[in-house]
Write a protein that holds these residues in place. Structure first.
Motif, mmCIF file in Angstrom:
data_model
loop_
_atom_site.group_PDB
_atom_site.id
_atom_site.type_symbol
_atom_site.label_atom_id
_atom_site.label_comp_id
_atom_site.label_asym_id
_atom_site.label_seq_id
_atom_site.Cartn_x
_atom_site.Cartn_y
_atom_site.Cartn_z
ATOM 1 N N SER A 197 0.846 -1.188 0.000
ATOM 2 C CA SER A 197 0.000 0.000 0.000
ATOM 3 C C SER A 197 0.885 1.242 0.000
ATOM 4 O O SER A 197 2.112 1.152 -0.034
ATOM 5 C CB SER A 197 -0.930 -0.001 1.216
ATOM 6 O OG SER A 197 -0.176 -0.016 2.420
ATOM 7 N N GLY A 198 0.267 2.398 0.062
ATOM 8 C CA GLY A 198 1.015 3.645 0.091
ATOM 9 C C GLY A 198 0.109 4.808 -0.212
ATOM 10 O O GLY A 198 -1.124 4.724 -0.065
ATOM 11 N N SER A 199 0.688 5.904 -0.645
ATOM 12 C CA SER A 199 -0.103 7.086 -0.967
ATOM 13 C C SER A 199 0.699 8.005 -1.873
ATOM 14 O O SER A 199 1.934 7.936 -1.922
ATOM 15 C CB SER A 199 -0.513 7.835 0.305
ATOM 16 O OG SER A 199 0.639 8.369 0.956
ATOM 17 N N ILE A 200 -0.018 8.844 -2.581
ATOM 18 C CA ILE A 200 0.611 9.929 -3.327
ATOM 19 C C ILE A 200 -0.114 11.224 -2.973
ATOM 20 O O ILE A 200 -1.325 11.220 -2.726
ATOM 21 C CB ILE A 200 0.601 9.707 -4.855
ATOM 22 C CG1 ILE A 200 -0.826 9.595 -5.399
ATOM 23 C CG2 ILE A 200 1.418 8.487 -5.230
ATOM 24 C CD1 ILE A 200 -0.882 9.524 -6.916
ATOM 25 N N THR A 201 0.634 12.309 -2.907
ATOM 26 C CA THR A 201 0.080 13.640 -2.692
ATOM 27 C C THR A 201 0.432 14.478 -3.915
ATOM 28 O O THR A 201 1.602 14.519 -4.326
ATOM 29 C CB THR A 201 0.647 14.296 -1.426
ATOM 30 O OG1 THR A 201 0.336 13.474 -0.302
ATOM 31 C CG2 THR A 201 0.069 15.678 -1.215
ATOM 32 N N ALA A 202 -0.582 15.115 -4.508
ATOM 33 C CA ALA A 202 -0.364 15.823 -5.776
ATOM 34 C C ALA A 202 -1.095 17.158 -5.777
ATOM 35 O O ALA A 202 -2.040 17.379 -4.994
ATOM 36 C CB ALA A 202 -0.847 14.972 -6.944
ATOM 37 N N PHE A 203 -0.646 18.064 -6.648
ATOM 38 C CA PHE A 203 -1.407 19.281 -6.888
ATOM 39 C C PHE A 203 -2.800 18.894 -7.384
ATOM 40 O O PHE A 203 -2.943 17.980 -8.204
ATOM 41 C CB PHE A 203 -0.751 20.150 -7.963
ATOM 42 C CG PHE A 203 0.631 20.637 -7.622
ATOM 43 C CD1 PHE A 203 0.981 20.972 -6.332
ATOM 44 C CD2 PHE A 203 1.581 20.771 -8.621
ATOM 45 C CE1 PHE A 203 2.254 21.424 -6.028
ATOM 46 C CE2 PHE A 203 2.854 21.223 -8.340
ATOM 47 C CZ PHE A 203 3.189 21.546 -7.042
ATOM 48 N N PHE A 204 -3.807 19.553 -6.873
ATOM 49 C CA PHE A 204 -5.164 19.319 -7.380
ATOM 50 C C PHE A 204 -5.337 20.173 -8.628
ATOM 51 O O PHE A 204 -5.906 21.255 -8.617
ATOM 52 C CB PHE A 204 -6.193 19.672 -6.314
ATOM 53 C CG PHE A 204 -7.594 19.235 -6.665
ATOM 54 C CD1 PHE A 204 -7.827 18.059 -7.350
ATOM 55 C CD2 PHE A 204 -8.685 20.005 -6.287
ATOM 56 C CE1 PHE A 204 -9.117 17.648 -7.664
ATOM 57 C CE2 PHE A 204 -9.975 19.612 -6.590
ATOM 58 C CZ PHE A 204 -10.183 18.436 -7.282
ATOM 59 N N ALA A 205 -4.793 19.642 -9.750
ATOM 60 C CA ALA A 205 -4.755 20.388 -11.007
ATOM 61 C C ALA A 205 -5.826 19.937 -11.980
ATOM 62 O O ALA A 205 -6.166 20.667 -12.920
ATOM 63 C CB ALA A 205 -3.378 20.242 -11.660
ATOM 64 N N ASP A 206 -6.336 18.719 -11.809
ATOM 65 C CA ASP A 206 -7.440 18.220 -12.633
ATOM 66 C C ASP A 206 -8.131 17.102 -11.867
ATOM 67 O O ASP A 206 -7.758 16.787 -10.734
ATOM 68 C CB ASP A 206 -6.944 17.742 -14.011
ATOM 69 C CG ASP A 206 -5.871 16.661 -13.897
ATOM 70 O OD1 ASP A 206 -6.069 15.693 -13.133
ATOM 71 O OD2 ASP A 206 -4.831 16.772 -14.570
ATOM 72 N N THR A 207 -9.139 16.492 -12.482
ATOM 73 C CA THR A 207 -9.926 15.473 -11.781
ATOM 74 C C THR A 207 -9.603 14.054 -12.228
ATOM 75 O O THR A 207 -10.327 13.118 -11.884
ATOM 76 C CB THR A 207 -11.428 15.735 -12.006
ATOM 77 O OG1 THR A 207 -11.707 15.702 -13.424
ATOM 78 C CG2 THR A 207 -11.836 17.079 -11.423
#
Length: 317
Positions: free
Chosen positions: A227-237
């Protein structure tokens, strides 16, 4: 009086041929590490026996619990020994100084001898029957790129001499955060600020038997969970709707230094639904946890790790 210093300490690694037993002629490696916190815990058990006095009788001793974590640099050579501890001997191809090692999930993990060495004393703390329980790392930002390796073991022995007469020192070639990239469904993401990966090997640490001297007699493996996660700019959907619709995707975590690389490929991934939220007047981020699985992937494993370096073989001799 001498005092042990971390700067002079070493972490030695060798593979066991049978669980919990040091090889007769061990091949030891001097492993690069940032911290090593392997330890033993053994409870002292209160005696309830009445002997016509108020004084407490000598306590009994409980089972030994060997556990701890090691922080290691994510590098081009040493990381292969930890990958082998997690996945077994890789499939290796190549020649002429460039080799490709492919690690996949197997039915049984190798067990290790690990020794925390304090030569200033001298004292050598050897742990037998060690297996990797969890492996985790995160990247993004400018900190040193490291991985946390959590281990469970069988027993500890302290002596005045090391278990191996000499250790092989490995070339230290580190990867850095700036050499990292991440791909989603084969396309590189330029909007990710942080990413993490966790592999849980499902070890059963409750195997204490009569006649086992309070030590674990085995460490059977369970289901491998990644498992894991990513954090990204909310630039699109795009990623948001993949989570909303439970759309199967893939993720590739990769570090590249010239012709050498380390890649973690998760062929089948589902993102967990979350909301971006509005926390301030600044730019908005979206945090997407994920779980990897194996269904129909051509790689035949929940996670496929490929290490390309100049080290010829990780086969246990």
């Amino acid at each position: 009086m001498p005092r042990a210093k971390g700067v002079n300490s070493q972490l030695a690694l060798s593979y066991e041929s049978a669980y919990g037993l040091t090889p007769a002629s061990p091949l030891g490696y001097n492993m690069p590490f940032n911290q090593s916190r392997l330890a033993i815990n053994q409870n002292l058990i209160h005696s309830a026996t009445i002997c016509s006095r108020r004084d407490q009788l000598r306590p009994a001793i409980g089972n030994t619990d060997i556990f701890g974590s090691i922080v290691v640099p994510i590098d081009q050579v040493g990381i292969g020994f930890w990958l082998q501890a997690m996945f077994g001997t890789p499939t290796t191809t190549g020649s002429g100084g460039l080799y490709t090692h492919i690690f996949k999930g197997t039915k049984r993990q190798p067990s290790l001898v690990l020794e925390q060495q304090y030569p200033d004393i001298p004292a050598y703390e050897m742990f037998n029957g060690c297996k990797v329980s969890n492996f985790a790392f995160a990247y993004g930002g400018e900190d040193e790129l490291t991985a946390n390796i959590y281990l469970i073991g069988a027993k500890r022995t302290v002596s005045a001499a090391p278990f191996a007469s000499s250790l092989t020192t490995l070339e230290l070639l580190k990867f850095s955060n700036f050499q990292g990239s991440i791909e989603e469904s084969g396309t590189q993401l330029a909007i990710v600020t942080e990413a993490s990966l966790i592999a849980d090997f499902g070890l059963n640490g409750n195997n204490y038997t009569i006649g086992g001297n309070g030590c674990r007699t085995d460490l059977p493996e369970g289901i491998l969970q990644v498992s894991g996660s990513i954090t990204a700019f909310f630039a699109d959907t795009v990623l948001l709707y993949k989570a909303v619709n439970n759309t199967k995707s893939s993720l590739t975590f990769k570090f590249t230094s010239g012709a050498h690389s380390l890649q973690f490929f998760l062929e089948e991934v589902i993102f967990q639904q979350t909301s971006p939220g509005i926390e301030s007047d600044k730019g908005i981020y979206i945090h997407l946890p994920f779980k990897a699985f194996y269904g129909t992937g051509s790689g035949g494993s929940t996670i496929v790790t490929t290490l390309v370096n100049g080290y010829a073989s990780y086969a246990v001799v």
